[in-house]
Write an enzyme that holds these catalytic residues in place. Structure first.
Site, PDB file in Angstrom:
ATOM      1  N   HIS A 473      -6.660 110.081   6.686  1.00 57.41           N
ATOM      2  CA  HIS A 473      -5.806 110.964   7.464  1.00 57.41           C
ATOM      3  C   HIS A 473      -4.723 110.202   8.203  1.00 57.41           C
ATOM      4  CE1 HIS A 473      -8.170 114.951   7.959  1.00 57.41           C
ATOM      5  NE2 HIS A 473      -7.240 115.013   7.042  1.00 57.41           N
ATOM      6  N   GLU A 710       0.386 120.901 -19.620  1.00 54.50           N
ATOM      7  CA  GLU A 710      -0.414 119.817 -19.018  1.00 54.50           C
ATOM      8  C   GLU A 710      -1.692 119.555 -19.801  1.00 54.50           C
ATOM      9  OE1 GLU A 710      -1.409 120.832 -14.958  1.00 54.50           O
ATOM     10  OE2 GLU A 710      -1.790 122.917 -15.465  1.00 54.50           O
ATOM     11  N   ASP A 734      -1.935 116.004 -15.146  1.00 53.46           N
ATOM     12  CA  ASP A 734      -3.028 116.394 -16.033  1.00 53.46           C
ATOM     13  C   ASP A 734      -2.736 116.007 -17.479  1.00 53.46           C
ATOM     14  OD1 ASP A 734      -5.160 117.486 -14.540  1.00 53.46           O
ATOM     15  OD2 ASP A 734      -3.844 119.142 -13.982  1.00 53.46           O
ATOM     16  N   CYS A 781       7.146 118.748 -13.400  1.00 59.11           N
ATOM     17  CA  CYS A 781       6.746 118.901 -11.998  1.00 59.11           C
ATOM     18  C   CYS A 781       5.583 117.985 -11.646  1.00 59.11           C
ATOM     19  CB  CYS A 781       6.388 120.350 -11.686  1.00 59.11           C
ATOM     20  SG  CYS A 781       4.909 120.901 -12.560  1.00 59.11           S
TER      21      CYS A 781
HETATM   22  C1  PEP Z   1       0.143 118.210 -12.951  1.00 58.43           C
HETATM   23  O1  PEP Z   1      -0.972 118.266 -13.492  1.00 58.43           O
HETATM   24  O2  PEP Z   1       0.993 117.349 -13.229  1.00 58.43           O
HETATM   25  C2  PEP Z   1       0.486 119.163 -11.888  1.00 58.43           C
HETATM   26  C3  PEP Z   1       1.696 119.227 -11.382  1.00 58.43           C
HETATM   27  O3  PEP Z   1      -0.529 119.939 -11.418  1.00 58.43           O
HETATM   28  P1  PEP Z   1      -1.593 119.432 -10.331  1.00 58.43           P
HETATM   29  O4  PEP Z   1      -1.226 118.032  -9.922  1.00 58.43           O
HETATM   30  O5  PEP Z   1      -1.527 120.403  -9.209  1.00 58.43           O
HETATM   31  O6  PEP Z   1      -2.864 119.511 -11.123  1.00 58.43           O
HETATM   32 MG    MG Z   2      -2.209 120.021 -13.123  1.00 60.31          MG
END
Ligand code: PEP
Ligand code: MG
Length: 857
Positions: A473, A710, A734, A781
């Site tokens: 934290h 992903e 992912d 993303c």
């Molecule tokens: C990803 O898997 O790249 C993603 C943006 O989703 P999260 O990190 O929330 O699993």
């Molecule tokens: Mg993901």
């Protein structure tokens, strides 16, 4: 390399892969105080202990958590896996050797279950010790380095012809003197028998006494001054031991040993809330020399120049006996209310990191079990402070006993909250906070969030901690406050004098101690240049982003709270490419209602001032337990009910969420993003529900529905998925985990889990081609979008939008504006042909270097 033995001594090889650490950092005074011997500790990354040299196994307890080896020249080396691991009773340990067996350097000795030990033991730190009194001393040890099995760990050498024992009697010897002899029989009360710690304590207690002292049990007898001999006896709790001492101090020796053998350890012990003085910290030797550097782990990136300021800490003294149940109950109530009032005042609006920590503390303060257990202790006659400390300690123990590494954060919260209430109870809460000089670089063993927020941030240039983790934290808080921080720097930090000039490089992970006027001046210039560049980049970030040759690249933000949406707007985000809606669903007893969700999404949409908001539907699975979403136990949650699969399994939750998203005004601001898609059928199923929800709320306008790419399946099926989806957003976190078959949370694999792996890039390339054929927009993303080095490759592969963490947006835009599409397509083509992620990174670094040459500073 082989262990070498010669006149000059013996080279010991690292028996384990891991990070070598000074003994002072071992959270056990017996090891840190070198009562068993000198050496160092390894913070293991590997799971097998190997022989550090040729020799014979002279002690291997039934619990298999430690092993002692005697080299051919007589050096005795104890390797003790983790701290307090004797209590595991052998669980998680497998021995490959037996006592009395000869082994060669490098041979396997013990294999252990790292996860189990991490969860159940006090520490994973594994002391490697040269046993006290064995006639050898450490000449050189390799500290603060990543070591592989077989790397050089220490050089040791005999200390003089007499085996280095000087005038002190060694284990094999006794000081024969006149006087009476004493014999006593006792029953051993030590929970885990005579293991390393009590053996060291017995030998230590006898150091200043003269005369022979021997213990006999289980048909064996041992010199009580030899820790190895004591451990080899294999004495258990409940065994009867005969203590026999001779010489002038016989009676004292027998008393001392009897007391240690019959003392009840552990059961009454509570974890200390604040580390007691006199342990590791106070054994730190001489100051750190000017010009030296300490290596640590980056917890909050950045550069700082300033002066050393040790954190003022003091032990909170607590009396055990209370002044009556009524009085102490009232005291506790008052203290709790006072802390609650302060926390509520600090709560404010929004959901920044600091506010989330405050919320966590408030929730704990209101926890009925914690209060009840403190009240029960008060009813027993304890003072309020003693009872509160006990209740917190018990809860910490209970959390540690859970098989859940995520509980580490809760333990930190408990310790922090415990301290805040104790300060009020002991009347120390009103004390003025530490006054910092300007440009203070704070040095501390550890730092709790409440301690950090009590300091004047405008004077705090940086933080250096002896211990701690990069995801604690306090690390998150420091990053949110923009204060560079290094953790796990080791005890060297405590040897730096107040006022020493420091250069904190929380990018390279180094703390430079008194590095000289020239380096300090250069660092200050660097800071000024960065500040000027940041101001310029922030200013320019308000404008839309185009490459140097005019290709529009949208730079969006990933957000998971209102505070992040505000940060996104401040940093020039052109929209939100990923709203992780999990924040609304976690840590509560019932799901958020449609109205609550809609209100939250509306607030976020307004914070983005009309810019696009991509709302990802709930991405949750068996790895995050939710009370209102009981899931069947899964062997492997990452491959189980997750993302859209969970939503289709619980369509009631998805319907509510879809209606909430569809209700946000203006209607064209939101778009829907579906996580963990593997084929087109899943999108069709959700689309039916979207249409039903739209009809239910009477919304005339359609909404865009895109999918996360992903899973390797979705990338490979991108052509057919593009028929159903309006846009793609590549989740590289992912996608990398599933492509490389490496758990994204696995610490040992972390360095290899690189989204720039050509296998991942090929899947992105394929996705982009399929999107282009259907004229669909492709975003990224996942974490790779926030890595400036990756931007030219992603753009060259055909990505139109990067959705990054808000703070990197100005940098990212500045960089993209210098790229040409020719640069990007060229590097993307080369990247796809590389054979490893490292090679891709080298390629990208070369382009970045060429660009920075062009960059005006
Ligand atoms: C990803 O898997 O790249 C993603 C943006 O989703 P999260 O990190 O929330 O699993
Ligand atoms: Mg993901």
């Amino acid at each position: 390399m082989r262990a070498t033995e010669g006149r000059a001594g013996l080279v010991l090889l690292s028996p384990l892969s891991g990070w070598s650490t000074p003994l002072d950092e071992v959270p056990d005074p017996v090891f840190a105080g070198r009562m068993l011997g000198d050496g160092l500790a390894l913070d293991p990354t590997g799971t097998t202990l190997h022989a550090p040299c040729d020799g014979e196994i002279i002690a291997l307890p039934e619990s298999r958590h430690a092993v002692t080896l005697r080299s051919d020249s007589g050096a005795e080396i104890l390797m003790h896996v983790g701290i307090d691991t004797v209590a595991l009773g052998g669980a998680g340990f497998e021995a490959h050797v037996q006592q009395g067996q000869r082994v060669a350097a490098g041979e396997r000795l013990i294999t252990f279950d790292l996860d189990l030990i991490a969860r159940r033991a006090k520490s994973l730190l594994t002391p490697i010790l040269l046993m006290e009194g064995c006639g050898f001393a450490v000449v050189r040890s390799i500290e603060s380095r990543e070591l592989a099995v077989g790397d050089v760990l220490m050089e040791i050498a005999p200390v003089g012809e007499a085996g280095g024992r000087g005038g002190i009697a060694g284990p094999g010897e006794a000081r024969e003197e006149g006087g009476e002899s004493e014999i006593r029989r006792v029953t051993v009360a030590l929970e885990h028998g005579i293991h390393a710690r009590p053996a060291a304590q017995i030998a230590g207690a006898l150091k200043l006494l003269t005369g022979e002292v021997r213990l006999a049990a289980r048909g064996r007898s041992a010199n009580a001054r030899s820790t190895v001999a004591l451990m080899k006896m294999g004495v258990h709790k409940g065994d009867e031991v005969e203590i026999r001492a001779g010489g002038r101090d016989a009676a004292t020796a027998v008393n001392a040993v009897a007391a240690l053998l019959t003392e009840v350890h552990g059961s009454d012990a509570r974890p200390a809330l604040i580390p007691p003085p006199g342990t590791a910290a106070q054994t730190a030797p001489a100051e750190v020399r000017a010009g030296s550097e300490l290596a640590g782990v980056v917890a909050s990136r950045g550069l700082a120049v300033g002066q050393a300021v040790p954190l003022a800490v003091h032990e909170i003294a607590v009396v055990q006996t209370g002044a009556g149940i009524e009085h102490e109950t009232l005291q506790l109530e008052r203290a709790r209310s006072q802390v609650a009032a302060r926390l509520q005042a600090a709560r404010g609006a929004g959901r920044s990191t600091a506010q989330e920590i405050v919320e966590a503390h408030l929730a704990l303060l209101e926890d009925p079990e914690l209060t009840d257990s403190a009240l029960a202790l008060i009813a027993r006659g304890d003072s309020a402070a003693y009872a509160w400390r006990g209740a917190i300690g018990d809860s910490i123990e209970a959390l540690r006993a859970l098989d859940d590494p995520r509980m580490a954060e809760r333990v930190d919260d408990l310790r922090d909250l415990g301290r805040q209430v104790l300060l009020v109870l002991t009347g120390e809460a009103g004390a003025a906070p530490q006054v910092l000089p300007p440009e203070a670089i704070l040095l501390a063993q550890e730092l709790l969030p409440s301690q950090l927020v009590s300091l004047d941030a405008s004077r705090l240039a940086g933080i250096c901690l002896v211990a701690g983790g990069a995801t604690s934290h306090v690390a998150i808080l420091a990053a949110a406050m923009g204060i560079p921080a290094l953790v796990a720097l080791g005890t060297g930090v405590q040897r730096i004098h107040a006022g020493t000039p420091l250069l904190l490089d929380a990018e390279a992970g180094l703390l430079h101690v008194d590095p000289g006027a020239d380096r300090l001046a250069a660092a200050r210039r660097q800071l000024e240049i960065r500040a000027a560049r940041l101001t310029a980049e922030r200013e320019a970030a308000r404008e839309d982003c185009y490459t140097a040759d005019g290709r529009r690249i949208e730079v969006f933000a990933n957000i998971g709270s209102l505070a992040e949406a505000q940060a996104a707007a401040r940093n020039g985000a052109e929209g939100c490419g990923l709203l992780r809606t999990e924040f609304l669903f976690l840590e509560r007893e019932t799901p958020p209602s449609e109205a609550e969700q809609r209100a939250q999404y509306q607030l976020l949409a307004e914070a983005l001032a009309g810019k696009p908001l991509t709302v990802r539907t709930l991405d949750i699975g068996g790895d995050k337990p939710i009370p209102y979403l009981p899931m069947p136990a899964e062997e492997n949650p990452a491959l189980g009910l997750r993302g859209v699969r969970t939503s289709l399994w619980r369509p009631d939750l998805l319907r509510e969420q879809l209606r909430a998203i569809l209700g946000v005004r203006p209607y064209d601001q939101c778009r829907i993003l579906l996580p963990m898609i593997t084929d087109a059928a899943e999108i069709r199923a959700v689309r039916v529900m979207v249409e039903e929800a739209r009809a239910a709320i009477g919304r005339p306008e359609p909404i865009e529905v895109g999918v996360m790419i992903e899973t390797p399946a979705s990338a490979l099926m991108a052509e057919s998925i593009a028929v159903e989806a309006d846009f793609f957003s590549v989740g590289t976190n992912d996608l990398t985990q599933y492509t490389l078959a490496m758990d994204r949370g696995h610490s040992e694999l972390a360095a290899r889990l690189d989204a720039l792996h050509p296998a991942v890039l090929r899947l992105i390339a394929r996705t982009a081609e399929a999107a282009q054929a259907r004229k669909r927009m492709v975003a990224v993303c996942g974490g790779l979008a926030s890595d400036p080095v990756a931007a030219p490759i992603l753009i060259g592969l055909g990505v139109h939008e990067l959705s990054a963490v808000p703070s990197v947006i100005p940098r990212l835009k500045a960089l993209i504006r210098k790229l040409t599409m020719a640069d990007c397509t060229d590097i993307a083509r080369q990247a796809l042909e590389q054979s490893s992620a490292e090679a891709v990174r080298e390629l990208a670094a070369r382009l970045a270097a060429r660009q920075s040459e062009r960059e005006p500073v």
